[in-house]
Design an enzyme around this catalytic site. Sequence first.
Site, short mmCIF file in Angstrom:
data_model
loop_
_atom_site.label_atom_id
_atom_site.label_comp_id
_atom_site.label_asym_id
_atom_site.label_seq_id
_atom_site.Cartn_x
_atom_site.Cartn_y
_atom_site.Cartn_z
CB CYS A 149 13.10 1.67 5.76
SG CYS A 149 12.76 0.98 3.88
CG HIS A 233 9.18 -1.80 5.26
ND1 HIS A 233 7.96 -1.23 4.45
CD2 HIS A 233 10.33 -1.46 4.60
CE1 HIS A 233 8.51 -0.69 3.59
NE2 HIS A 233 9.72 -0.75 3.71
N1 LIG Z 1 13.86 0.84 0.10
C1 LIG Z 1 12.84 1.05 0.91
C2 LIG Z 1 12.31 2.24 1.46
C3 LIG Z 1 11.92 2.35 2.85
O1 LIG Z 1 10.78 2.72 3.09
C4 LIG Z 1 11.59 0.42 0.17
O2 LIG Z 1 11.68 0.47 -1.11
O3 LIG Z 1 10.79 0.01 1.04
#
Ligand SMILES: N[C@@H](CC=O)C(=O)O
Length: 341
Positions: A149, A233
Amino acid sequence: MDKLRAYVVGATGLVGQRYVQLLADHPWFELVGVAASERSAGRRYGEINWVLETPMPSKAAELKIDKLDVDSLPKVDVIFSALPSEVAARVEPEMARRGYVVVSNSSNMRLEPDVPLLIPEVNPDDLSLVKEQRARRGWSGLIIKKPNCSTTILDLPLKPVLDELGVSKIHVVTMQAVTGAGYAGVPSVAILDNLIPYIKGEEEKIVNETRKIFKADLEIYATTTRVPVLDGHTEAIYVDTVKDFDVEAVVELMARFRSVPQELGLPTAPPQPVIPTRAIDRPQPRLDRMAGRGMSVVVGRIRKLAPRKLAFVALGHNTIRGAAGNAILAAELLVKSGLWA
Ligand SMILES: N[C@@H](CC=O)C(=O)O
């Protein structure tokens, strides 16, 4: 056309639920089945702990959850996988060998040279790697992966910058939502009133996947952190460009960036994949994560720090553009590509 039959494996987790939500009214795919671990198998999907913000689609609620078993998979056109990577490593190649088209969220095999690691707006041509994959491995099916992500949310706004200005170095600091770690991933006592400055394996994924996607040995440094945000994010990104720029030109090139999914009018493609904002205090997860129905990356704080030194903040929905939405968009591209099994 008749709808293609879709099956979701790992359907009870957060990304599995996103697949089910996004496939509910999909014009090309019909969700015909779901599978999960032995713990949930045999129950109705409507009985699971559904945690998304919209009600569970009523047709999905009626489905019986199958036990994940490669020997008794139904006849379907595409399998969307949200399996834990250790399970995926075991079952996905076997599915592809048996003729299934697998579009996967799991991190295993992402760096293998004959596996497309697709952000459909960034590297659509990599889809053709499936020809080499099938020939080399003797598969009648195929596997497509979507990136991590945070990689996706970084690489989307980077693409127009790289194309127009060239890039010699990238620094990124992520502030990642708790849903990235799964429903039971980060205990509330650990994350509330807090920030955790480490996410196992994440920094390496961003570096290696970005190099594969751009086919360049980029100098790139990442620090990844977890913050008490539910979805979305955020990434503070610093880029050394090859050509000099002015800020207005960067805003403009990000705003006008379009690619193959927009040209083809794919159902999950957002009209504008990268949305620059001039508001001084944006992007913010709560306000911006659903831009483009969760498929756009919103970019703000676009600054010139010095000649050829660009800074900006990017935000994307981690389980939609960062996971299930990006995978469904990749499957739509595959449908249009003529490479379908
Ligand atoms: N590896 C990522 C997954 C994405 O949502 C995370 O840990 O946030």
